[in-house]
Write a protein that holds these residues in place. Structure first.
Motif, PDB file in Angstrom:
ATOM      1  N   VAL A 142       0.920  -1.197  -0.065  1.00  0.00           N
ATOM      2  CA  VAL A 142      -0.064  -0.082   0.094  1.00  0.00           C
ATOM      3  C   VAL A 142       0.900   1.270   0.020  1.00  0.00           C
ATOM      4  O   VAL A 142       0.812   2.244  -0.748  1.00  0.00           O
ATOM      5  N   VAL A 175     -10.944   4.628   1.420  1.00  0.00           N
ATOM      6  CA  VAL A 175     -10.040   4.152   2.244  1.00  0.00           C
ATOM      7  C   VAL A 175     -10.122   2.819   2.338  1.00  0.00           C
ATOM      8  O   VAL A 175      -9.100   1.908   2.351  1.00  0.00           O
ATOM      9  N   ARG A 185     -16.553  13.110  -2.956  1.00  0.00           N
ATOM     10  CA  ARG A 185     -16.056  13.368  -1.851  1.00  0.00           C
ATOM     11  C   ARG A 185     -16.729  14.784  -1.223  1.00  0.00           C
ATOM     12  O   ARG A 185     -17.066  14.771  -0.155  1.00  0.00           O
ATOM     13  N   ASP A 239      -1.173   4.927  11.189  1.00  0.00           N
ATOM     14  CA  ASP A 239      -1.975   3.843  10.498  1.00  0.00           C
ATOM     15  C   ASP A 239      -3.510   3.761  11.034  1.00  0.00           C
ATOM     16  O   ASP A 239      -3.790   3.723  12.156  1.00  0.00           O
ATOM     17  N   ASP A 274      -2.709   9.692   7.404  1.00  0.00           N
ATOM     18  CA  ASP A 274      -2.715   8.772   6.224  1.00  0.00           C
ATOM     19  C   ASP A 274      -1.229   8.011   6.625  1.00  0.00           C
ATOM     20  O   ASP A 274      -0.370   8.453   7.361  1.00  0.00           O
ATOM     21  N   GLY A 322      -4.776  11.274   2.358  1.00  0.00           N
ATOM     22  CA  GLY A 322      -4.259  11.270   0.994  1.00  0.00           C
ATOM     23  C   GLY A 322      -3.690  12.847   0.900  1.00  0.00           C
ATOM     24  O   GLY A 322      -2.823  13.267   1.600  1.00  0.00           O
ATOM     25  N   VAL A 358      -8.649   0.008   0.464  1.00  0.00           N
ATOM     26  CA  VAL A 358      -7.385   0.027   0.349  1.00  0.00           C
ATOM     27  C   VAL A 358      -6.678  -0.565   1.760  1.00  0.00           C
ATOM     28  O   VAL A 358      -5.475  -1.307   1.494  1.00  0.00           O
ATOM     29  N   PHE A 365      -7.462   9.710 -10.031  1.00  0.00           N
ATOM     30  CA  PHE A 365      -8.388   9.089  -9.329  1.00  0.00           C
ATOM     31  C   PHE A 365      -8.993  10.167  -8.319  1.00  0.00           C
ATOM     32  O   PHE A 365     -10.355  10.417  -8.366  1.00  0.00           O
ATOM     33  N   TYR A 393      -2.076  11.659  -8.376  1.00  0.00           N
ATOM     34  CA  TYR A 393      -3.329  11.279  -7.891  1.00  0.00           C
ATOM     35  C   TYR A 393      -4.420  12.400  -8.083  1.00  0.00           C
ATOM     36  O   TYR A 393      -5.497  11.914  -8.412  1.00  0.00           O
ATOM     37  N   SER A 411       0.575   7.269   3.980  1.00  0.00           N
ATOM     38  CA  SER A 411       1.716   7.410   3.208  1.00  0.00           C
ATOM     39  C   SER A 411       2.588   8.844   3.194  1.00  0.00           C
ATOM     40  O   SER A 411       1.772   9.836   3.133  1.00  0.00           O
ATOM     41  N   GLU A 438     -10.139  12.920   9.491  1.00  0.00           N
ATOM     42  CA  GLU A 438     -10.393  12.369   8.106  1.00  0.00           C
ATOM     43  C   GLU A 438      -9.155  11.289   8.016  1.00  0.00           C
ATOM     44  O   GLU A 438      -8.248  11.720   8.180  1.00  0.00           O
ATOM     45  N   MET A 496       1.799  11.008   0.103  1.00  0.00           N
ATOM     46  CA  MET A 496       0.529  11.871   0.208  1.00  0.00           C
ATOM     47  C   MET A 496       0.209  12.721   1.041  1.00  0.00           C
ATOM     48  O   MET A 496       0.097  13.786   0.825  1.00  0.00           O
TER      49      MET A 496
HETATM   50  C1  LIG Z   1      -7.663   6.286  -2.837  1.00  0.00           C
HETATM   51  S1  LIG Z   1      -6.689   7.329  -1.712  1.00  0.00           S
HETATM   52  C2  LIG Z   1      -7.934   8.513  -0.999  1.00  0.00           C
HETATM   53  C3  LIG Z   1      -7.409   9.797  -0.396  1.00  0.00           C
HETATM   54  C4  LIG Z   1      -8.344  10.520  -0.091  1.00  0.00           C
HETATM   55  N1  LIG Z   1      -9.258  10.017   1.020  1.00  0.00           N
HETATM   56  C5  LIG Z   1      -9.194  11.266  -1.131  1.00  0.00           C
HETATM   57  O1  LIG Z   1     -10.645  11.300  -0.874  1.00  0.00           O
HETATM   58  O2  LIG Z   1      -8.910  11.364  -2.403  1.00  0.00           O
HETATM   59  C6  LIG Z   1      -6.435   6.261  -0.104  1.00  0.00           C
HETATM   60  C7  LIG Z   1      -5.541   6.663   0.960  1.00  0.00           C
HETATM   61  O3  LIG Z   1      -5.542   5.797   1.905  1.00  0.00           O
HETATM   62  C8  LIG Z   1      -4.211   5.721   2.487  1.00  0.00           C
HETATM   63  N2  LIG Z   1      -4.170   4.406   3.373  1.00  0.00           N
HETATM   64  C9  LIG Z   1      -4.008   3.229   2.973  1.00  0.00           C
HETATM   65  N3  LIG Z   1      -4.001   2.615   3.935  1.00  0.00           N
HETATM   66  C10 LIG Z   1      -3.898   3.204   5.109  1.00  0.00           C
HETATM   67  C11 LIG Z   1      -3.973   2.905   6.454  1.00  0.00           C
HETATM   68  N4  LIG Z   1      -3.594   1.596   7.020  1.00  0.00           N
HETATM   69  N5  LIG Z   1      -3.765   3.867   7.387  1.00  0.00           N
HETATM   70  C12 LIG Z   1      -4.066   5.238   6.902  1.00  0.00           C
HETATM   71  N6  LIG Z   1      -4.237   5.518   5.589  1.00  0.00           N
HETATM   72  C13 LIG Z   1      -4.059   4.294   4.775  1.00  0.00           C
HETATM   73  C14 LIG Z   1      -3.517   5.804   1.208  1.00  0.00           C
HETATM   74  O4  LIG Z   1      -1.928   5.981   1.618  1.00  0.00           O
HETATM   75  C15 LIG Z   1      -4.044   6.777   0.425  1.00  0.00           C
HETATM   76  O5  LIG Z   1      -3.424   7.943   0.712  1.00  0.00           O
END
Ligand SMILES: C[S@@+](CC[C@H](N)C(=O)[O-])C[C@H]1O[C@@H](n2cnc3c(N)ncnc32)[C@H](O)[C@@H]1O
Length: 222
Positions: free
Chosen positions: A11, A120, A34, A101, A73, A55, A123, A26, A22, A75, A51, A78
Motif C-alpha cells: 500500500v 480508504v 468526496r 495507521d 494517512d 491522502g 485500500v 482518481f 493522484y 503514506s 479524516e 501523499m
Molecule cells: C484512494 S486514496 C484516498 C485519499 C483521499 N481520502 C481522497 O478522498 O482522495 C487512499 C488513501 O488511503 C491511505 N491509506 C491506505 N492504508 C492506510 C492505513 N492503513 N492507514 C491510513 N491511511 C491509509 C493511502 O495512503 C491513500 O492516501
C-alpha cells in the motif's frame, strides 16, 4: 468471494507511486462523491473531525471553519502533498496532518465529533480493524462517514471487478469489496446509504455512533 489481501508495504509503495498524479487521476474522478460527504459534514455543529486516509488533502479546502479537521494517512508522499496544500491555501480549519495507521489510531477514545474515511476502506490491509478504530475514536452520538466503491457480485460490473481483483495490490485498492465488509461494527448504527456520482459507482454510508466501544472491539455476531 474472498477479498484480496493487501500488505502494508505494498500500500505504501502504491501511494508513493500515485502521489504525483493522484489529484489529476482518481482524485478528480472521485471529486463529486468526496464533495457530497464534506457537504454533509459541514452541516454538523462546531466540532472536531478526523479524516482517515486523507491522502493529498483534496477535501481539506472545502471544510467550513466551524469544523477543526485532523487528517491522517499511512503514506508520507501523499501527506507531503496534503501539508503543502494546507500551507499554500492557508487552511486554518486544519488542526493537524499526521502519519498514522488507520488500524492503530493514536487518539484516545471519543476524541472526535465526526470521523470520515473516503476511498480508504478498499485500500487498508485490515478493514475490520479500521472500522473498529473509527467507532472507538468517535464520540457517542457522533457521525462516522464512509465513502467507497463497493463491488457487485453480478452483471457486467461484477465480472469486470472480479477480473481486476488479481491486480489489487498493484492498483493499491480492491475491486472486489462487498459492502458487508464494513457492516456490523459494534457501536455503529447505519443511518443512511446513498449511491453517488459518477454512475453510482461510489456509496456514502453514514453511521451514528452509539454506546462505548473499547479498543479492538470488533464485529457484531450476525
Ligand atoms: C484512494 S486514496 C484516498 C485519499 C483521499 N481520502 C481522497 O478522498 O482522495 C487512499 C488513501 O488511503 C491511505 N491509506 C491506505 N492504508 C492506510 C492505513 N492503513 N492507514 C491510513 N491511511 C491509509 C493511502 O495512503 C491513500 O492516501
Amino acid at each position: 468471494m474472498r477479498i484480496a489481501e493487501m500488505r502494508e508495504a505494498n500500500v505504501r509503495r502504491a501511494y508513493a507511486r500515485w502521489a504525483g498524479s493522484y489529484d489529476m487521476t482518481f482524485g478528480r474522478f472521485a471529486e463529486s462523491s468526496r464533495m457530497a460527504a464534506v457537504a454533509q459534514l459541514n452541516l454538523l455543529p462546531p466540532g472536531r473531525v478526523l479524516e482517515v486516509g486523507v491522502g493529498t488533502g483534496m477535501s481539506l479546502p472545502f471544510y467550513q471553519p466551524h469544523l477543526k479537521v485532523t487528517g491522517i494517512d499511512l503514506s508520507p508522499e501523499m501527506l507531503a502533498k496534503a501539508r503543502a496544500r494546507v500551507a499554500r491555501d492557508k487552511l486554518s480549519q486544519v488542526e493537524a496532518i499526521l502519519e498514522m495507521d488507520a488500524a492503530h489510531l493514536d487518539f484516545p477514545d471519543a476524541s472526535f465529533d465526526a470521523v470520515a474515511a473516503m476511498y480508504v476502506m478498499t485500500v487498508v490491509p485490515d478493514p475490520a480493524a479500521v472500522m473498529a478504530e473509527l467507532a472507538r475514536v468517535c464520540k457517542p452520538g457522533g457521525v462516522v462517514m464512509v465513502v467507497n466503491h463497493f463491488s457487485q457480485d453480478h452483471g457486467l460490473r461484477g465480472a469486470v471487478e472480479k477480473g481486476m481483483s488479481r491486480f489489487s495490490e498493484r492498483l493499491g485498492w480492491r475491486p472486489v469489496f462487498p459492502v458487508a465488509t464494513v457492516m456490523g461494527q459494534m457501536g455503529l448504527v447505519l443511518e443512511e446509504g446513498v449511491k453517488l456520482k459518477p454512475f453510482g459507482l461510489f456509496t456514502l454510508l453514514r453511521f451514528r455512533r452509539s454506546g462505548p466501544v473499547a479498543r479492538g472491539q470488533g464485529l457484531l455476531d450476525s
